[in-house]
Structures are given as structure tokens and as C-alpha cells.
Design an enzyme around this catalytic site. Structure first.
Site, PDB file in Angstrom:
ATOM      1  N   TYR A   1       0.810  -1.233   0.020  1.00 45.68           N
ATOM      2  CA  TYR A   1       0.011  -0.128   0.089  1.00 45.68           C
ATOM      3  C   TYR A   1       0.828   1.251   0.198  1.00 45.68           C
ATOM      4  O   TYR A   1       0.677   2.253  -0.671  1.00 45.68           O
ATOM      5  CB  TYR A   1      -0.933  -0.083   1.234  1.00 45.68           C
ATOM      6  CG  TYR A   1      -1.882   1.183   1.397  1.00 45.68           C
ATOM      7  CD1 TYR A   1      -2.967   1.184   0.753  1.00 45.68           C
ATOM      8  CD2 TYR A   1      -1.707   2.025   2.443  1.00 45.68           C
ATOM      9  CE1 TYR A   1      -3.943   2.369   1.123  1.00 45.68           C
ATOM     10  CE2 TYR A   1      -2.399   2.928   2.960  1.00 45.68           C
ATOM     11  CZ  TYR A   1      -3.568   3.343   2.082  1.00 45.68           C
ATOM     12  OH  TYR A   1      -4.533   4.133   2.124  1.00 45.68           O
TER      13      TYR A   1
ATOM     14  N   LYS B   1       0.725   4.071  -2.899  1.00 47.10           N
ATOM     15  CA  LYS B   1       0.531   5.530  -2.505  1.00 47.10           C
ATOM     16  C   LYS B   1       1.440   6.449  -2.985  1.00 47.10           C
ATOM     17  O   LYS B   1       1.315   7.509  -3.244  1.00 47.10           O
ATOM     18  CB  LYS B   1       0.238   5.337  -1.030  1.00 47.10           C
ATOM     19  CG  LYS B   1      -1.201   4.996  -0.590  1.00 47.10           C
ATOM     20  CD  LYS B   1      -2.345   5.277  -1.662  1.00 47.10           C
ATOM     21  CE  LYS B   1      -3.729   5.309  -1.218  1.00 47.10           C
ATOM     22  NZ  LYS B   1      -4.614   5.780  -2.218  1.00 47.10           N
TER      23      LYS B   1
HETATM   24  P1  NAD Z   1     -13.278   2.423   1.817  1.00 49.71           P
HETATM   25  O1  NAD Z   1     -12.972   0.962   2.052  1.00 49.71           O
HETATM   26  O2  NAD Z   1     -14.397   3.002   2.947  1.00 49.71           O
HETATM   27  O3  NAD Z   1     -13.455   2.950   0.501  1.00 49.71           O
HETATM   28  C1  NAD Z   1     -12.991   2.399  -0.714  1.00 49.71           C
HETATM   29  C2  NAD Z   1     -13.888   2.347  -1.629  1.00 49.71           C
HETATM   30  O4  NAD Z   1     -13.013   2.155  -2.793  1.00 49.71           O
HETATM   31  C3  NAD Z   1     -15.023   1.178  -1.466  1.00 49.71           C
HETATM   32  O5  NAD Z   1     -16.353   1.666  -1.592  1.00 49.71           O
HETATM   33  C4  NAD Z   1     -14.451   0.031  -2.531  1.00 49.71           C
HETATM   34  O6  NAD Z   1     -15.557  -0.804  -2.914  1.00 49.71           O
HETATM   35  C5  NAD Z   1     -13.901   1.090  -3.724  1.00 49.71           C
HETATM   36  N1  NAD Z   1     -13.139   0.256  -4.463  1.00 49.71           N
HETATM   37  C6  NAD Z   1     -12.271  -0.756  -4.032  1.00 49.71           C
HETATM   38  N2  NAD Z   1     -11.663  -1.534  -4.883  1.00 49.71           N
HETATM   39  C7  NAD Z   1     -11.852  -0.849  -6.211  1.00 49.71           C
HETATM   40  C8  NAD Z   1     -11.940  -0.750  -7.466  1.00 49.71           C
HETATM   41  N3  NAD Z   1     -10.884  -1.883  -7.939  1.00 49.71           N
HETATM   42  N4  NAD Z   1     -12.447  -0.022  -8.346  1.00 49.71           N
HETATM   43  C9  NAD Z   1     -13.184   1.058  -7.966  1.00 49.71           C
HETATM   44  N5  NAD Z   1     -13.483   1.060  -6.649  1.00 49.71           N
HETATM   45  C10 NAD Z   1     -12.661   0.123  -5.693  1.00 49.71           C
HETATM   46  O7  NAD Z   1     -12.000   3.297   2.351  1.00 49.71           O
HETATM   47  P2  NAD Z   1     -11.412   4.804   2.530  1.00 49.71           P
HETATM   48  O8  NAD Z   1     -10.814   4.993   3.691  1.00 49.71           O
HETATM   49  O9  NAD Z   1     -12.724   5.648   2.101  1.00 49.71           O
HETATM   50  O10 NAD Z   1     -10.407   5.116   1.432  1.00 49.71           O
HETATM   51  C11 NAD Z   1     -10.600   5.811   0.337  1.00 49.71           C
HETATM   52  C12 NAD Z   1      -9.267   6.370  -0.198  1.00 49.71           C
HETATM   53  O11 NAD Z   1      -8.406   7.014   0.823  1.00 49.71           O
HETATM   54  C13 NAD Z   1      -8.480   4.870  -0.558  1.00 49.71           C
HETATM   55  O12 NAD Z   1      -7.651   5.363  -1.906  1.00 49.71           O
HETATM   56  C14 NAD Z   1      -7.563   5.004   0.622  1.00 49.71           C
HETATM   57  O13 NAD Z   1      -6.302   4.167   0.351  1.00 49.71           O
HETATM   58  C15 NAD Z   1      -7.266   6.550   1.021  1.00 49.71           C
HETATM   59  N6  NAD Z   1      -6.773   6.656   2.274  1.00 49.71           N
HETATM   60  C16 NAD Z   1      -7.832   6.447   3.328  1.00 49.71           C
HETATM   61  C17 NAD Z   1      -7.380   6.702   4.498  1.00 49.71           C
HETATM   62  C18 NAD Z   1      -8.097   6.752   5.753  1.00 49.71           C
HETATM   63  O14 NAD Z   1      -7.773   7.131   6.792  1.00 49.71           O
HETATM   64  N7  NAD Z   1      -9.257   6.221   5.782  1.00 49.71           N
HETATM   65  C19 NAD Z   1      -5.967   7.167   4.764  1.00 49.71           C
HETATM   66  C20 NAD Z   1      -5.061   7.315   3.964  1.00 49.71           C
HETATM   67  C21 NAD Z   1      -5.620   7.015   2.490  1.00 49.71           C
END
Ligand code: NAD
Length: 303
Positions: free
Chosen positions: A165, A169
Site C-alpha cells: 500500500y 501510494k
Molecule cells: P473505504 O473502504 O471506505 O472506501 C474505498 C472504496 O473503494 C470502497 O467503496 C471500495 O468498494 C472501492 N474500491 C475498491 N476497489 C475498487 C476498484 N478496483 N475499483 C473501484 N472502486 C474500488 O476506504 P476509505 O478510507 O474511504 O478510502 C478511500 C481512499 O482513501 C483509498 O484510496 C484509501 O487508500 C485512501 N486513504 C484513506 C485513509 C483513511 O484514513 N481512511 C488514509 C489514507 C488514504
């Protein structure tokens, strides 16, 4: 004046849940027509359900906005192309692309299979590149585009168990660092959001006292700003969490400069580490060559 997205067409990938859902709701509430993309799988990317994207589309429409669903995975080039096609077919253009889709397959590197490494990179890194690649000619042709990729502190500073990951990223940061140059003359801005929020992805990881403050909707205003016409930032990373916003930037120290006409020994490097590593002299790292040109000029080695 309020920031509006009337007549703008946006795609938010992974918009069925968590952060992506909030980004989509906010953009739509300010007038954007939104493709809600989500195949609706589990946190590790297994399974799928159209109902996940459909529910967000219904929510947007109920609030008076415009949205269509796309159930395609960003992780395959042809399917990513179909997400972009969905926007063009529905509304004839594409102005905003928010690459937010994400999965996790955490394991200590020693136990991580290459399959899990590749899968996570396929979604975060290639899933971003495939969407950007398909959107790019449209944005170039119309001389307008706003692209936001989603990075993470897991890459910037590292986090145990997230080699796949963290690497993915950081890859998207490298992508926007280059595309900010290539898109500038076409009025395409490429920026990154580095969020921290309580979602299903992080619910087991966040400290219980802080978690409830880290509402995903507190990240979306920064994403929407980076999607706005007014935004002239390009190649920047904005960190957003719990109502806090900051810029993430690489710095380089003053370091040391030896005469390149003379040999440099291992000991010379060792004995200069204090100066090489002294962060008090650090400045933003903005050029490929750093400060070497200036230093070689001072030394009389170049004109
Ligand atoms: P989440 O799991 O709630 O949402 C992620 C969404 O992406 C899900 O609805 C999932 O179905 C969708 N998804 C997964 N694979 C996919 C694909 N191949 N094609 C299209 N959609 C797909 O997680 P989140 O926390 O809302 O994460 C959103 C983004 O933010 C991600 O890229 C995550 O890595 C990043 N992020 C989140 C955090 C955090 O603290 N939540 C921190 C850093 C980065």
C-alpha cells in the site's frame, strides 16, 4: 462567492463508501454531475455489489443532484476506460477526476505474497494511472481538467505491514509530480489528497478517542477545492484530517559539496553526516538538480 461546479462533470472512483462517497456528495451538492464509481467489494477487494454505487446515486438524486453509477473496477485498463466513457456518454464531457478507489491487504513484508503486493498496486497505482490515462486526452482537448489522486501517510512516512500500500501510494505522488508539468499548458491541474478518516478501512486501526473526530466529510472540502476552477495549485499534496489541513512537501538539506574534480571517500561522507542530515538548513526540494548547480558555480567548476 461560493465554490460551484455547475456544468462540470466529475468522476469519483470508489465513491460507494467512506471518503469517496463524501467527495461525491459534496461535489454533487455544489452542482457537479457525478459518476459514482464503485464495484462494491470488501476492504480487501473481494466480492462486489452494484447496490453500493446505486445507493449513493440515489442519495444524490434525492437531494436534487445529478449522478450515474459505474460498477467497473479501476484495476483493469478496459474497465477504467469504461468509467470515463460513462461520464462522456451521460453528459458529453469530463472535467474532474477524483481517484479515490482503494483496498488493503496488510501483512508484514516477510509474509506478504507477491499476489497481494501486485493486487494492491493494481488498484491504487494502476487504477489511478488507467483512469488518468483515459481522461487525459479529453482534458487536453478541452484545455481544462482537475485531477485529484489519493495518497497516504503510509507511503510518505511508512506504516508497518503496508509495503504494498505504501509503495502504491507513493507511486501516485510521482505520477502527479510529472503530470503537473505536462498538463500545465492545458490548464489541467494534478494534485493529491493525503487523508486520514474513520472509515471501514481504518476502523480497527484508529485510537478510540481520536477516531470519532476523523469524519470523512471533513476531508472532502479539500478535495473539492482541488477540483475547483479557482484552484491554481498544481502538483501539491494536501493532508486533511479531523478538520485539520496542511501541505505536505519534500525538503532537502543544505548538505555538503565536495570538489567533483577530487575523489570522494566513504569517510568524507561519514564525517559530514552532521551537515548532510541537518534539517535546520532544509529548503523545499523543487528542482531536479537541487542546489548542485549553484554550488559548482561557486566553486568555479561550471560557469
Ligand atoms: P473505504 O473502504 O471506505 O472506501 C474505498 C472504496 O473503494 C470502497 O467503496 C471500495 O468498494 C472501492 N474500491 C475498491 N476497489 C475498487 C476498484 N478496483 N475499483 C473501484 N472502486 C474500488 O476506504 P476509505 O478510507 O474511504 O478510502 C478511500 C481512499 O482513501 C483509498 O484510496 C484509501 O487508500 C485512501 N486513504 C484513506 C485513509 C483513511 O484514513 N481512511 C488514509 C489514507 C488514504
Amino acid at each position: 462567492m461560493d465554490v460551484r461546479f455547475d456544468d462540470r462533470v466529475a468522476i469519483v472512483t470508489g465513491a460507494g463508501a467512506g471518503l469517496g462517497r463524501q467527495h461525491a456528495l459534496l461535489l454533487a451538492s455544489r452542482g457537479a454531475k457525478v459518476v459514482v464509481n464503485d464495484p462494491g467489494g470488501a476492504v480487501d477487494g473481494t466480492g462486489g455489489a452494484n447496490a453500493v454505487a446505486d445507493a449513493v446515486v440515489a442519495e444524490i438524486r434525492k437531494a436534487g443532484g445529478e449522478a450515474v453509477a459505474s460498477y467497473a473496477s479501476v484495476a483493469e485498463e478496459a474497465l477504467a476506460q469504461s468509467i470515463i466513457d460513462t461520464a462522456v456518454k451521460a453528459w458529453g464531457r469530463l472535467d474532474i477526476l477524483v481517484c479515490n478507489a482503494g483496498v488493503l491487504r496488510d501483512k508484514a513484508f516477510n509474509n506478504m505474497t507477491m499476489e497481494d503486493y501486485e493486487f494492491v498496486n493494481r488498484v491504487h497505482h494502476f487504477g489511478t494511472v488507467y483512469c488518468v490515462k483515459a481522461a487525459w486526452p479529453i482534458m487536453r482537448k478541452q484545455s481544462y481538467g482537475r485531477i485529484v489522486v489519493t495518497t497516504s501517510g503510509s507511503g510518505t512516512v511508512g506504516n508497518f505491514g503496508q509495503a504494498n500500500y505504501g509503495a502504491a501510494k507513493m507511486a501516485v505522488n510521482g505520477l502527479i509530480n510529472v503530470l503537473r508539468h505536462e498538463g500545465a499548458k492545458y490548464n489541467i491541474r494534478c494534485n493529491a489528497i493525503s487523508p486520514s478518516a474513520l472509515t471501514r478501512m481504518t476502523e480497527s486501526l484508529l485510537p478510540p478517542d481520536i477516531g470519532p473526530w476523523m469524519k470523512p466529510e471533513l476531508v472532502s472540502p479539500a478535495v473539492a477545492w482541488l477540483c475547483s476552477e479557482e484552484c491554481d495549485q498544481n502538483g501539491e499534496i494536501l493532508a486533511a484530517t479531523a478538520g485539520g489541513f496542511a501541505r505536505v512537501q519534500y525538503f532537502v538539506t543544505e548538505g555538503v559539496q565536495f570538489d567533483p574534480a577530487e575523489p570522494v571517500s566513504i569517510e568524507m561522507v561519514r564525517d559530514s553526516l552532521g551537515r548532510i542530515r541537518d534539517l535546520s538548513t532544509a529548503k523545499p526540494y523543487t528542482g531536479l538538480m537541487g542546489n548542485v548547480v549553484e554550488k559548482l558555480r561557486e566553486m568555479g567548476r561550471i560557469k
